[in-house]
Design an enzyme around this catalytic site. Structure first.
Site, PDB file in Angstrom:
ATOM      1  N   GLY A   1      -4.514  -4.162  -3.888  1.00 47.31           N
ATOM      2  CA  GLY A   1      -5.491  -3.129  -4.233  1.00 47.31           C
ATOM      3  C   GLY A   1      -4.678  -1.916  -4.616  1.00 47.31           C
ATOM      4  O   GLY A   1      -4.070  -1.291  -3.757  1.00 47.31           O
ATOM      5  N   HIS A   2      -4.597  -1.622  -5.899  1.00 48.52           N
ATOM      6  CA  HIS A   2      -3.760  -0.520  -6.386  1.00 48.52           C
ATOM      7  C   HIS A   2      -4.671   0.594  -6.895  1.00 48.52           C
ATOM      8  O   HIS A   2      -5.398   0.421  -7.874  1.00 48.52           O
ATOM      9  CB  HIS A   2      -2.825  -1.014  -7.505  1.00 48.52           C
ATOM     10  CG  HIS A   2      -1.842  -2.046  -7.038  1.00 48.52           C
ATOM     11  ND1 HIS A   2      -0.931  -2.656  -7.862  1.00 48.52           N
ATOM     12  CD2 HIS A   2      -1.613  -2.564  -5.796  1.00 48.52           C
ATOM     13  CE1 HIS A   2      -0.192  -3.504  -7.164  1.00 48.52           C
ATOM     14  NE2 HIS A   2      -0.597  -3.477  -5.909  1.00 48.52           N
TER      15      HIS A   2
ATOM     16  N   GLN B   1       2.097  -5.906  -3.300  1.00 54.29           N
ATOM     17  CA  GLN B   1       2.575  -5.990  -1.911  1.00 54.29           C
ATOM     18  C   GLN B   1       3.891  -5.207  -1.743  1.00 54.29           C
ATOM     19  O   GLN B   1       4.122  -4.281  -2.495  1.00 54.29           O
ATOM     20  CB  GLN B   1       2.746  -7.464  -1.486  1.00 54.29           C
ATOM     21  CG  GLN B   1       1.432  -8.201  -1.282  1.00 54.29           C
ATOM     22  CD  GLN B   1       0.805  -8.711  -2.566  1.00 54.29           C
ATOM     23  OE1 GLN B   1       1.460  -9.348  -3.370  1.00 54.29           O
ATOM     24  NE2 GLN B   1      -0.467  -8.456  -2.775  1.00 54.29           N
TER      25      GLN B   1
ATOM     26  N   ASP C   1       0.816  -1.230   0.000  1.00 56.54           N
ATOM     27  CA  ASP C   1       0.000   0.000   0.000  1.00 56.54           C
ATOM     28  C   ASP C   1       0.841   1.268   0.000  1.00 56.54           C
ATOM     29  O   ASP C   1       0.437   2.301   0.536  1.00 56.54           O
ATOM     30  CB  ASP C   1      -0.962   0.019   1.207  1.00 56.54           C
ATOM     31  CG  ASP C   1      -1.931  -1.140   1.159  1.00 56.54           C
ATOM     32  OD1 ASP C   1      -2.275  -1.590   0.050  1.00 56.54           O
ATOM     33  OD2 ASP C   1      -2.333  -1.600   2.236  1.00 56.54           O
TER      34      ASP C   1
ATOM     35  N   LYS D   1       1.833   2.205  -5.080  1.00 58.51           N
ATOM     36  CA  LYS D   1       2.408   1.696  -6.333  1.00 58.51           C
ATOM     37  C   LYS D   1       1.489   1.977  -7.515  1.00 58.51           C
ATOM     38  O   LYS D   1       1.950   2.304  -8.607  1.00 58.51           O
ATOM     39  CB  LYS D   1       2.667   0.179  -6.218  1.00 58.51           C
ATOM     40  CG  LYS D   1       3.640  -0.176  -5.118  1.00 58.51           C
ATOM     41  CD  LYS D   1       3.736  -1.676  -4.907  1.00 58.51           C
ATOM     42  CE  LYS D   1       2.490  -2.327  -4.372  1.00 58.51           C
ATOM     43  NZ  LYS D   1       2.128  -1.959  -2.996  1.00 58.51           N
TER      44      LYS D   1
HETATM   45  P1  GDP Z   1      -0.766   0.404  -3.555  1.00 60.11           P
HETATM   46  O1  GDP Z   1      -1.357  -0.857  -3.101  1.00 60.11           O
HETATM   47  O2  GDP Z   1       0.698   0.482  -3.282  1.00 60.11           O
HETATM   48  O3  GDP Z   1      -1.065   0.728  -4.993  1.00 60.11           O
HETATM   49  O4  GDP Z   1      -1.434   1.563  -2.678  1.00 60.11           O
HETATM   50  P2  GDP Z   1      -3.008   1.699  -2.303  1.00 60.11           P
HETATM   51  O5  GDP Z   1      -3.754   2.143  -3.502  1.00 60.11           O
HETATM   52  O6  GDP Z   1      -3.492   0.487  -1.601  1.00 60.11           O
HETATM   53  O7  GDP Z   1      -2.947   2.835  -1.200  1.00 60.11           O
HETATM   54  C1  GDP Z   1      -2.474   4.111  -1.465  1.00 60.11           C
HETATM   55  C2  GDP Z   1      -3.577   5.133  -1.142  1.00 60.11           C
HETATM   56  O8  GDP Z   1      -3.021   6.434  -1.070  1.00 60.11           O
HETATM   57  C3  GDP Z   1      -4.633   5.206  -2.206  1.00 60.11           C
HETATM   58  O9  GDP Z   1      -5.853   5.554  -1.604  1.00 60.11           O
HETATM   59  C4  GDP Z   1      -4.144   6.343  -3.112  1.00 60.11           C
HETATM   60  O10 GDP Z   1      -5.202   6.988  -3.824  1.00 60.11           O
HETATM   61  C5  GDP Z   1      -3.553   7.279  -2.102  1.00 60.11           C
HETATM   62  N1  GDP Z   1      -2.408   8.072  -2.561  1.00 60.11           N
HETATM   63  C6  GDP Z   1      -1.454   7.773  -3.474  1.00 60.11           C
HETATM   64  N2  GDP Z   1      -0.503   8.736  -3.535  1.00 60.11           N
HETATM   65  C7  GDP Z   1      -0.876   9.690  -2.652  1.00 60.11           C
HETATM   66  C8  GDP Z   1      -0.287  10.930  -2.221  1.00 60.11           C
HETATM   67  O11 GDP Z   1       0.796  11.338  -2.648  1.00 60.11           O
HETATM   68  N3  GDP Z   1      -0.988  11.634  -1.261  1.00 60.11           N
HETATM   69  C9  GDP Z   1      -2.167  11.195  -0.736  1.00 60.11           C
HETATM   70  N4  GDP Z   1      -2.761  11.942   0.185  1.00 60.11           N
HETATM   71  N5  GDP Z   1      -2.728  10.033  -1.104  1.00 60.11           N
HETATM   72  C10 GDP Z   1      -2.082   9.283  -2.031  1.00 60.11           C
HETATM   73  P1  IMO Z   2      -0.848  -4.105  -2.258  1.00 57.43           P
HETATM   74  O1  IMO Z   2      -0.393  -4.702  -3.565  1.00 57.43           O
HETATM   75  C1  IMO Z   2      -0.934  -4.413   2.112  1.00 57.43           C
HETATM   76  C2  IMO Z   2      -0.926  -8.481   3.788  1.00 57.43           C
HETATM   77  C3  IMO Z   2      -2.176  -8.922   4.511  1.00 57.43           C
HETATM   78  C4  IMO Z   2      -1.556  -9.881   5.530  1.00 57.43           C
HETATM   79  C5  IMO Z   2      -0.453 -10.543   4.742  1.00 57.43           C
HETATM   80  C6  IMO Z   2      -0.823 -11.891   4.134  1.00 57.43           C
HETATM   81  O2  IMO Z   2      -2.150  -3.389  -2.349  1.00 57.43           O
HETATM   82  O3  IMO Z   2       0.242  -3.319  -1.646  1.00 57.43           O
HETATM   83  P2  IMO Z   2      -2.356 -12.586   2.063  1.00 57.43           P
HETATM   84  O4  IMO Z   2      -3.808 -12.356   1.794  1.00 57.43           O
HETATM   85  O5  IMO Z   2      -1.462 -12.026   1.023  1.00 57.43           O
HETATM   86  O6  IMO Z   2      -2.042 -14.029   2.358  1.00 57.43           O
HETATM   87  O7  IMO Z   2      -2.059 -11.784   3.439  1.00 57.43           O
HETATM   88  O8  IMO Z   2      -0.121  -9.642   3.690  1.00 57.43           O
HETATM   89  N1  IMO Z   2      -1.148  -7.987   2.404  1.00 57.43           N
HETATM   90  C7  IMO Z   2      -1.105  -6.704   2.045  1.00 57.43           C
HETATM   91  N2  IMO Z   2      -0.948  -5.577   2.787  1.00 57.43           N
HETATM   92  N3  IMO Z   2      -1.036  -4.320   0.763  1.00 57.43           N
HETATM   93  C8  IMO Z   2      -1.169  -5.433   0.001  1.00 57.43           C
HETATM   94  O9  IMO Z   2      -1.156  -5.390  -1.347  1.00 57.43           O
HETATM   95  C9  IMO Z   2      -1.247  -6.686   0.651  1.00 57.43           C
HETATM   96  N4  IMO Z   2      -1.396  -7.949   0.209  1.00 57.43           N
HETATM   97  C10 IMO Z   2      -1.316  -8.725   1.298  1.00 57.43           C
HETATM   98  O10 IMO Z   2      -2.810  -7.837   5.133  1.00 57.43           O
HETATM   99  O11 IMO Z   2      -0.981  -9.157   6.583  1.00 57.43           O
HETATM  100 MG    MG Z   3      -2.888  -1.537  -1.893  1.00 57.36          MG
END
Ligand code: GDP
Ligand code: IMO
Ligand code: MG
Length: 428
Positions: free
Chosen positions: A40-41, A222, A13, A16
């Site tokens: 979840g990207h 991840q 999270d 990416k």
């Molecule tokens: P990922 O799994 O690495 O793609 O990240 P996620 O999408 O799960 O979580 C990142 C969250 O931060 C999402 O809700 C994005 O919309 C938000 N986000 C990304 N870049 C920024 C930033 O520079 N500032 C803020 N405030 N939010 C951001």
């Molecule tokens: P993105 O790609 C954050 C965490 C879960 C748990 C552990 C194992 O959005 O960054 P799993 O279901 O993979 O067997 O769970 O890994 N986890 C993540 N945490 N971002 C993710 O993906 C994750 N994918 C798995 O919360 O602790």
């Molecule tokens: Mg994510």
């Protein structure tokens, strides 16, 4: 022949999705290489906000999209995502590797059981599907799902899995097996029919693109500390999110990777169980969670929040040979008087600059902090304006924060996120 890998440097999270979407404007192909619908990207463009779970985050740039063999594919999720992208007005040009493994309904039930749940998994069937892949006798690949012998394969596999189906009360007795197989077949053969035209030999396609001089972006899911080999085992996922995972998870030689970009948040978060050295308990942690919207993209769980952890980032830099960093969510730290950065750990009276992944040791590591002056709240519209104006327009304390991290890590921070949108990205 530029092959660029984007990896998460923390516990996932890191943003990416936002980085891949931004970078995708200059590439020809975006390839997912690990994980599954546990990812979840998020991509935000103007008023449009999409969360990709299997589809590469370049989908809104109308690029060639590939899902590699290292990914575990939940066909229902992928189908829904194809629809989601179409509804947003884009036609995905997608190829899914026939070597990728399929997440089946029983994998998700097993993953929701007591043992898996104690690790705080996303319950998306990730661990059980990768386990079956390694066991070899109980796996279903995309090639089986879209092939002519899917029903036979299903019968063969579920005969071996009978003990598990009974143990998890998925069926009550042996006599229910054939009915269960019929039910799964009737649902999953439809997914197979739908996905067939999207499947093929992804390894060849990606290698040909690289050999033709196209730019290929490999999108990791991840983060480094969730890597099954290098992370905080057993509190990890079941795949390899580090840069080397791209080679295995697609089938490209390591010499075809030219650059690795690490994505980090300006602080640290973790969703699920496991050690977290810089975790902030109470008030300020809650403030960062609310400001940053730190709730799981997939499960909605509140993310644990903490200060930036440089020993963790040093460890990630080593494992993936990261040569530049994208630092996101800098805006979230506004309005904090004094910002802490963990520069080393204290362990048994010694200072350590690089993180250890061993849980028993990590739990005994104490963070050594340096404190940097914060900057005030910027007010509505300010971050958008700063992003338009560029790096120099950032508050001086924010620039100091960035430069301090660069000095500590000896790696340049080339992209900075000051908001979730494509437009709130600063490139230096
Ligand atoms: P990922 O799994 O690495 O793609 O990240 P996620 O999408 O799960 O979580 C990142 C969250 O931060 C999402 O809700 C994005 O919309 C938000 N986000 C990304 N870049 C920024 C930033 O520079 N500032 C803020 N405030 N939010 C951001
Ligand atoms: P993105 O790609 C954050 C965490 C879960 C748990 C552990 C194992 O959005 O960054 P799993 O279901 O993979 O067997 O769970 O890994 N986890 C993540 N945490 N971002 C993710 O993906 C994750 N994918 C798995 O919360 O602790
Ligand atoms: Mg994510």
């Amino acid at each position: 022949m530029p092959g660029i890998v984007v990896v998460g440097m923390q516990f996932g999270d890191e943003s990416k999705g936002a980085v891949v979407d931004y970078m995708a404007k200059d590439v020809d192909m975006v390839v997912r290489f690990n994980g599954g619908a546990n990812a979840g990207h998020t991509v935000v463009v103007g008023d449009l906000k999409l969360k990709f779970r299997l589809m590469p985050s370049g989908a809104l740039r109308v690029k060639k999209l590939v899902i590699g063999n290292g990914v575990v594919v939940d066909p229902k999720v992928l189908l829904d995502e194809i629809e989601m992208v179409r509804n947003a007005g884009f036609e995905p040009d997608l190829l899914v590797s026939r070597k990728a493994h399929v997440v089946m309904p029983y994998h998700k039930i097993i993953d929701a059981g007591k043992v898996a749940s104690s690790l705080g998994t996303t319950r998306r069937g990730i661990g059980p599907t990768y386990s079956d892949k390694m066991r070899r006798t109980e796996a279903i690949r995309v090639n089986d799902l879209v092939g002519d012998n899917f029903l036979e394969k299903l019968r063969e596999v579920l005969k071996v899995k009978l003990h598990e189906l009974l143990a998890f009360n998925i069926i009550n007795d042996e006599n229910e097996l054939s009915e269960y197989i019929k039910r799964i077949y009737s649902e999953y053969s439809k997914y197979g029919d739908f996905l067939r035209p999207y499947t093929g030999n992804a390894s060849i396609l990606v290698n040909e693109a690289l050999d033709d001089g196209e730019t290929v972006l490999f999108e990791g899911a991840q983060g480094t500390l969730l890597d099954v080999d290098h992370g905080t085992y057993p509190y990890v996922t079941s795949s390899n999110p580090i840069a080397g995972g791209a080679c295995v998870g697609v089938g490209v030689g390591p010499t075809k990777i030219d650059k690795v970009i690490g994505v980090a948040k300006a602080y640290t978060t973790r969703v699920g169980t496991g050690p977290f050295v810089t975790e902030i308990h109470g008030g300020l942690g809650d403030k960062i969670r609310e400001r940053g919207g730190e709730y799981g993209t997939v499960t909605g769980r509140p993310r644990r929040c903490g200060w930036l952890d440089l020993p963790m980032l040093r460890y990630s830099i080593i494992l993936s040979d990261i040569s530049e960093i994208a630092l996101r969510k800098l805006d979230v730290l506004e309005g904090i008087d004094s910002i802490k950065v963990c520069v080393a750990y204290e362990f048994n009276g010694e200072e350590r600059e690089v993180m250890t992944p061993f849980v028993e040791e990590l739990e005994r590591c104490k963070p050594i902090y340096e404190e940097l002056e914060g900057w005030e709240e910027m007010g509505p519209g300010s971050w958008e304006r700063i992003a338009r104006q560029g790096y120099e327009a950032l508050p001086s304390q924010a620039k100091r924060y960035i430069e301090f991290i660069e000095e500590q890590l000896s790696v340049p921070i080339k992209m900075i996120g000051v908001g979730p949108k494509r437009e709130t990205t600063i490139v230096r």
